[in-house]
Design an enzyme around this catalytic site. Structure first.
Site, PDB file in Angstrom:
ATOM      1  N   CYS A 135       0.803  -1.219   0.000  1.00 27.73           N
ATOM      2  CA  CYS A 135       0.000   0.000   0.000  1.00 27.73           C
ATOM      3  C   CYS A 135       0.837   1.271   0.000  1.00 27.73           C
ATOM      4  CB  CYS A 135      -0.955  -0.003   1.179  1.00 27.73           C
ATOM      5  SG  CYS A 135      -1.974  -1.467   1.154  1.00 27.73           S
ATOM      6  N   CYS A 455       0.448   2.561   6.534  1.00 28.14           N
ATOM      7  CA  CYS A 455       0.896   1.209   6.829  1.00 28.14           C
ATOM      8  C   CYS A 455       0.828   0.413   5.536  1.00 28.14           C
ATOM      9  CB  CYS A 455      -0.016   0.563   7.858  1.00 28.14           C
ATOM     10  SG  CYS A 455      -1.735   0.531   7.341  1.00 28.14           S
TER      11      CYS A 455
END
Lengths: 471, 739
Positions: A135, A455
């Site tokens: 991500c 994250c």
């Protein structure tokens, strides 16, 4: 990534009041004074090149399986790149290099950066490479660009990211692949027939791309649910935060703040110019949903998770000198950044907690110096867990080797134009959205410093400090 | 009313030490917290009864959660001391009946009770849990459910034999109760032993263990409320397979068939030497065929009877012994061994490496040839990969364990080793060469351990510059399966070296005995005379298969002929010769030349494909090696009819083993009888139902054993002369090895 299974579950009517209330409620963090003096006047360092964000754009983020369904990933990437060219009026041959992020790779376009650049009409003399870091892939693309410029190798780099979840590579089983590959090599008819004869029905079962962490075999939603439980985040808190995200996103969309979104004429379909995942619901509606991962007592639901999204983003990064020479008015300075990583099982989504203090220390700022926070919202539970971790002395002392807590960002400065929960989360495209949003918010709200944190799968994380370009 | 009960609770809270409770709204949360380990002790049962009565009497309480405050243990079982303190079967039966009554009240509780299980839920703990209306377990690695009573020669005496068949169906219940196996949470959920699972949590605002228990409690409280409000159904809709199974089981002749099959299987595996499994079948049968009253009565009575059997006492003795041998009586070593080097990548070396890398010890595996090294590394990989197939570890864990392994041909990195274990060929000159090479490259603190099954350690240490750092570590093959590690100290070995070797062994998961130095130490020295006797028996014309059935019939898990094949005929010959030289005619019996002829023909046992038997890959059936019988022909002896009955042969084999063990204690090779019993059972397969050679002497009677030996001594001479310590015990029946 793990919310892959959730999209179909999402359906909820609009509007709510509670979210706005929640938005106003701070999490009991340090009081912030607008006029407070900054620890540092600027993060410019003598002898270090200033690197600027000239501009950033993105395609509308759409729930996968909707209007983009028949495209290919590089089509979306092309749209973002062309949009960037249009927005900036950049001559195509002025770009020295292109770096693009992607997570789930389309095997036909494994270097999607190059395919998209060629298709978007960039000079075929401009090299391009693809990066992947779950991500935070486009964060990695941007920091790669920063590195190239800082090292004096390039002056103008385009970075971005694309994710296309409407189509993912589904493979034959390993046994079947082995048979098929052997078949290529088989010379005689007999050999081929015997290979074909070895195929069993079970070999035909397809292999779906893993929705789970490879090292632990745990899906991300499952891990998020455990994380929320570990920090004692209730279902109510999560639903409230998700509602806040949708409500704020809706407000931002309605008031035209999401100016990084470009219009995109989808072949065979209408022009798309808005994100389609923003749906403020009511607490009552959200409370009805069953937990999506841990049954029956889990707290992570389809409504408080980010959904599967198609989308692409792109930013133009230059040395300040070059930008000014080309007549641009940059939007922001890209300053210090860090990458962190930790236990992929129990701390999978705690990247922001670890990355935030690290990048602040590196740049010599404190939490109070930051005017604008943009955190990637993978799950409402993940955000709440991070905020609680940052507010905990015990956690800071036991797991981070710090004397005191990090401190959580004040909510009024936090993701105030919505976040991944509502705007959508095309894995590799989110990073550029966060950075561009910080630049836009700093301009709009008049702050000086902004902080991006995210994250990523693998237990990794990232944070970057962004400084407003003097108006 | 609520207020009064809360005040009452506070008063009680301080007087109770094992059980307390808190009322959360309409749910009573009962927490068990024995100052040591949660067991169903007298104290625990008394307080639990009090608390339950208060909870039942409190109208504000609608449902109950039962949870342990101890991380890692729900209830580890009944208190063994409580059973051992009883002197008659009737007393034990009474204990069982009290347990049954208490759990009956739990089962019939008008307020639903949720057992929230984290950690071991074994024996009486499991019986408690299955009497509750609902069970929630954490997925922790420490959470295991099971009925290990059978392994202690007992049966689940508090309703386990009655409730489990109804809950799980006959086949699963029999499997669980007769094998005593521990069931992990995911399996427990699948088989219907628990209703719901809860994940373990990582770091949060509290320690993972503490928060996991709290989370379990939160989930359990919600479930208890749901049950009280009837939002959660108590009985699960049965699947089609379950319905079919239930229907089939409703026919008495089907059940009869199952009893018979299970009975046969038990008899085949235990040779009738273990009474507990048979009694368990009896109890299950009584409950299902004659109703609960008869079932519970059979359970309590049989429980009482079993507790008085020598088999149960032997097995409980082994359990206690095992606990003792899992402790380091030499204290904490000065320096923890983090880097290990193993010399020789053979079967033993690779096995030692395998049990070290998966405990996080960085291990160098060194061999002299690339082929040897490759074979060894493959063995380690296969050992770990097999565990992934059984799902006990993940492929990721396998890879991460393997990253602790470095295979190499040189001494690179030995300068950082904390311990070197050599597992090279059993030849003194090779061991000397290796020791000198190693000492030239290792740091001063590094321990040199030698894995040998017979060579005296002091002979190996003779060429060492630092004999205080030299120690023997005798592993058993296959290293990853055999639990025992025999550590051998010389009079020069330092205490810290011993402490360190024991610490490494414990980390490797071993049960450890520490013995003195001497030819064959303890285990090999006991085994050698028995094998010598076995060879003589073969020479007397007893077929290998017959020899095997005589030994297994006595309770050895592996027959003597098969054991020789497993150990290796060449190794046996080698050891017999060495020990023969050291101990003289006492170690005689069978003709060593026979073993040598076998080796000359290439019959080295299983590893060579032929020994007493013929081994074919993929074939389970083994035929007797007729060529071996031909060799035997030329060494034929005429048996003496007076001492050649089946029973005589068994006692000829066993008495030599036992006498040598007692002699080891007499000579101080053994520190105590407990380690002697543990070593013999876990290393050599001495019949567990006898509890080891020392407990065997205690229960069989030293005088009776001496009497038998005197009879054999008349024919064979000093091989059967009882040692002094055994004679002392024979003379004075009050003398016992175990109190």
């Amino acid at each position: 990534m793990a919310s892959m299974l959730l999209t179909s579950l999402r359906s909820s009517p609009l509007t709510s009041v509670q979210a706005a209330q929640f938005a106003a409620r701070s999490l009991g963090t340090s009081v912030h004074l607008q006029a407070q003096a900054k620890s540092k006047k600027t993060l410019a360092k003598p002898g270090v090149k200033n690197i600027v964000l000239v501009d950033g754009v993105r395609t509308p983020f759409l729930q996968s399986g909707t209007i983009y369904a028949d495209l290919m990933p590089h089509d979306l990437a092309r749209a973002a790149l062309q949009g960037l060219l249009n927005r900036t009026g950049l001559p195509k041959d002025a770009v020295d290099y292109i770096v693009y992020g992607t997570v789930i790779q389309e095997v036909k376009t494994s270097n999607v950066a190059r395919e998209a650049a060629l298709g978007a009409g960039f000079s075929d003399k401009t090299p391009a490479h693809t990066v992947t870091m779950a991500c935070i892939s486009s964060n990695q693309a941007m920091t790669t660009a920063v590195g190239l410029i800082a090292a004096g190798q390039c002056d103008a780099v385009v970075a971005g990211g694309v994710e296309f979840m409407s189509d993912v590579p589904i493979r034959h089983s390993r046994r079947m692949r082995k048979t098929m590959l052997s078949l290529n090599k088989a010379k005689t008819l007999g050999a081929r027939l015997s290979l074909l004869g070895s195929i069993r029905l079970a070999h035909l079962a397809p292999e779906l791309p893993a929705v789970a962490e490879f090292s632990t075999a745990e899906t991300m939603g499952h891990s998020a649910d455990r994380l929320a439980a570990a920090f004692g985040v209730s279902r109510l808190e999560q639903d409230e935060f998700a509602l806040r995200s949708h409500t704020l996103a809706k407000k931002a969309q309605d008031s035209g703040l999401l100016s990084d979104v470009i219009s995109f004429k989808v072949p065979g379909k209408d022009i798309v110019s808005k994100d389609n995942g923003i749906r403020p619901s009511t607490m009552e509606q959200m409370a009805k949903l069953k937990p999506a991962f841990i049954k029956p007592h889990g707290t992570v639901t389809a409504a408080n998770s980010s959904f599967l999204t198609d989308g692409a983003s792109a930013v133009l990064i230059m040395s300040e000198e070059k930008a000014l020479a080309m007549g641009y008015k940059p939007k922001a300075y890209l300053r210090d950044f860090v990458y962190v990583s930790q236990d992929p099982k129990d701390q999978l989504l705690l990247g922001p907690t670890y990355a935030t203090p690290k990048v602040l220390e590196k740049s010599g700022l404190t939490l109070n110096d930051i005017d604008v926070f943009e955190f990637h919202e993978a799950f409402a539970g993940q955000i709440m867990a991070n905020l609680k971790a940052m507010e905990s002395d015990w956690f800071a002392q036991t797991y981070m080797g710090r004397k005191t807590k990090v401190g959580a960002p004040p909510m009024e400065k936090f993701n105030s134009w919505g976040g991944s929960l509502s705007l959508g989360h095309p894995f590799a495209a989110t990073g550029c959205r966060l950075v561009t949003t910080v630049a836009h918010r700093l301009q709009k709200e008049g702050g000086q410093y902004g902080l991006v944190a995210a994250c990523a799968a693998g237990g990794q994380g990232h944070a970057m400090v962004i400084e407003a370009y003097p108006q | 009313l609520v207020l009064i009960s809360i005040l009452g609770l506070h008063c009680e809270y301080f007087t109770r030490t094992h059980v307390n409770y808190e009322i959360k709204g309409d749910v009573a949360v009962i927490r068990m917290n024995d100052p040591s380990v949660n067991t169903l002790s007298v104290q625990m049962q008394r307080e639990m009864t009090e608390v339950m009565d208060e909870v039942w009497g409190n109208s504000a309480v609608q449902s109950v959660v039962l949870i342990s405050s101890k991380p890692g243990s729900f209830i580890a079982g009944a208190d063994l001391n409580m059973i051992q303190a009883c002197t008659t079967a009737e007393e034990v039966t009474l204990l069982s009946q009290e347990g049954q009554k208490m759990f009956e009240k739990i089962e019939k509780s008008p307020k639903p009770i949720v057992a929230a299980i984290n950690g071991s839920c074994l024996g009486g703990g499991l019986e408690f849990a299955i009497a509750c209306q609902y069970r929630i377990a954490t997925k922790s690695k420490k959470t295991v459910l099971g009925c290990p009573e059978v392994m202690l020669g007992l049966l689940p005496g508090a309703g386990g034999t009655q409730r489990l068949p109804k809950m799980l169906g006959l086949p699963s219940a029999f499997d669980m109760v007769l094998t005593g196996r521990s069931i992990r949470p995911d399996k427990a959920k699948k088989m219907g032993l628990v209703h719901q699972l809860v994940d373990t949590l990582g770091p949060g605002l509290k320690s993972p263990e503490e928060r996991t228990i709290e989370y379990l409690e939160e989930v359990a409280v919600e479930a208890a409320r749901g049950l009280a409000k009837k939002q959660i159904p108590l009985t699960k809709e049965k699947g089609l397979m379950q319905k079919i199974q239930d229907h089939v089981m409703s026919y008495p002749f089907v059940r009869q068939q199952i009893y018979n099959t299970v009975q046969k299987k038990v008899m085949k595996q235990t040779k009738g030497l273990y009474p507990a499994p048979l009694k368990i079948i009896e109890c299950v049968k009584a409950g299902l065929e004659q109703g609960p009253t008869a079932g519970y009565l059979a359970e309590s009575q049989n429980f009482g009877k079993l507790a008085m059997t020598p088999e149960s006492k032997a097995l409980i003795g082994l359990y206690h012994g095992q606990v003792t041998c899992k402790k380091n009586r030499f204290g904490t070593p000065e320096k923890e061994v983090k880097a290990l080097a193993v010399l020789g990548a053979g079967l033993m070396g690779a096995g030692i490496a395998q049990v070290s890398v998966d405990k996080g010890i960085h291990t160098i595996l060194k061999d002299t040839t690339l082929e040897g090294l490759s074979r060894g590394e493959q063995q380690v990989y296969k050992g770990l990969n097999d565990k992934t197939k059984k799902k006990s570890i993940t492929t990721f864990e396998r890879d991460s364990f393997l990253s602790n392994l470095t295979g190499q041909l040189d001494y690179n990195g030995f300068n950082k080793a904390d311990m070197v274990i050599e597992a090279v060929f059993e030849d003194l000159s090779i061991k000397h060469k290796v020791l000198k090479e190693v000492e030239a490259v290792i740091p001063p603190h590094c321990i040199f351990a030698t894995n040998t099954s017979a060579l005296p350690i002091k002979d190996i240490a003779a060429v060492s510059k630092r004999p205080e750092k030299v120690i023997g570590m005798h592993y058993f093959s296959p290293v990853d399966k055999m639990q025992l590690l025999e550590i051998i100290t010389t009079d020069k070995t330092s205490k810290d070296t011993t402490a360190s070797a024991v610490a490494v062994g414990l980390k490797q998961g071993k049960v450890i005995i520490v013995v003195g130095d001497g030819p064959g130490f303890y285990t090999t020295r006991c085994l050698a005379p028995m094998l010598a006797e076995a060879v003589r028996v073969l020479q007397e014309g007893v077929d290998p298969k017959k020899l095997d059935s005589l030994t297994t019939g006595f309770g050895f898990p592996v027959g003597a002929a098969t054991l020789a094949d497993e150990v290796g005929i060449d190794v046996a010959a080698h050891v017999a010769e060495d020990l023969g030289k050291a101990f003289g005619s006492r170690f005689g019996g069978g003709n060593i030349e026979f073993l040598k002829s076998m080796v000359d023909k290439g019959f080295k046992g299983r590893k060579s494909g032929k020994g007493c038997y013929i081994y074919q890959p993929g074939l389970k059936r083994r035929d007797v090696n007729t060529e071996a019988l031909e060799i035997l022909e030329s060494y034929k002896l005429t048996p003496n009819a007076a001492i050649s009955s089946d029973s005589d042969i068994q006692y000829r084999l066993v008495s030599r083993f036992v006498n040598e063990a007692v002699l080891c204690l007499q000579e101080g090779i053994l520190a105590n009888p407990v380690e002697g019993d543990i070593g013999a059972v876990f290393g050599l397969g001495f019949p567990p139902c006898l509890g080891g050679p020392f407990r065997f002497v205690d229960s069989f009677g030293a005088d009776k054993l001496v009497e038998k030996m005197r009879k054999f001594e008349e024919v064979f001479g000093n091989q059967f002369t009882p040692c002094q310590l055994l004679l002392d015990h024979a003379k004075d029946p009050s003398k016992k090895f175990h109190k």
